[in-house]
Design a protein around this motif. Structure first.
Motif, mmCIF file in Angstrom:
data_model
loop_
_atom_site.group_PDB
_atom_site.id
_atom_site.type_symbol
_atom_site.label_atom_id
_atom_site.label_comp_id
_atom_site.label_asym_id
_atom_site.label_seq_id
_atom_site.Cartn_x
_atom_site.Cartn_y
_atom_site.Cartn_z
ATOM 1 N N ASP A 50 0.906 -1.138 -0.065
ATOM 2 C CA ASP A 50 0.017 0.360 0.213
ATOM 3 C C ASP A 50 0.917 1.225 0.104
ATOM 4 O O ASP A 50 0.365 2.391 0.096
ATOM 5 N N HIS A 51 2.351 1.152 -0.057
ATOM 6 C CA HIS A 51 3.085 2.323 0.198
ATOM 7 C C HIS A 51 4.018 2.427 -1.176
ATOM 8 O O HIS A 51 4.711 3.220 -1.307
ATOM 9 N N VAL A 82 -2.385 -4.956 -6.850
ATOM 10 C CA VAL A 82 -2.689 -3.643 -6.190
ATOM 11 C C VAL A 82 -2.970 -2.474 -7.264
ATOM 12 O O VAL A 82 -2.230 -2.671 -8.480
ATOM 13 N N LEU A 87 -2.076 4.328 -5.840
ATOM 14 C CA LEU A 87 -0.947 4.595 -4.821
ATOM 15 C C LEU A 87 -0.253 6.135 -5.627
ATOM 16 O O LEU A 87 0.111 6.768 -4.657
#
Length: 131
Positions: A50-51, A82, A87
């Motif tokens: 998520d980063h 993802v 992001l």
């Protein structure tokens, strides 16, 4: 601390253990289940997905942690994909909020920063067009 096989091997060799003993130690730790590259890669990706961009994590795992690219791809194929564009949006929001009054030079710096973080140029430009 969880480590990859390559990291443990490197650490023991740096501590000047004989290569023969290093291999025995690695084999023993693996046989006890303390050392598992597949588990390490899965945890690494799950924790950072998520980063960080996929490309960035692949590079870190391969070149810093010594994991094979085949294993990294295998784990990625098993995990949920993802949305890297989300992001990118989050990174842009964090960095600047609104880009309405930004000049081209400042946008170029933002694009370069996102590319260095491993995001694809096409995805970055697509998100910027949405803004």
């Amino acid at each position: 601390m969880d480590r990859t096989e390559a990291e443990l091997r490197e650490k023991l060799l740096k501590a000047e253990f004989e290569p023969e003993y290093v291999e025995q130690a690695v084999a023993y730790v693996k046989s006890c289940g303390y050392l598992d590259d597949e588990r390490y890669v899965r945890n690494y990706i799950e924790y950072r997905k998520d980063h960080k961009s996929r490309r960035r994590m692949e590079q870190e795992l391969q070149f810093r942690k010594g994991v094979s690219s085949e294993l990294i791809r295998k784990i990625y194929d098993e995990l949920e994909p993802v949305d890297e564009r989300a992001l990118i949006r989050r990174q842009i929001q964090k960095k600047c909020g609104s880009m309405a009054e930004w000049d081209d030079r400042r946008k170029q710096k933002l694009i370069a920063s996102l590319v260095r973080k491993g995001f694809r140029t096409g995805d970055i430009l697509s998100v910027l067009r949405e803004q």
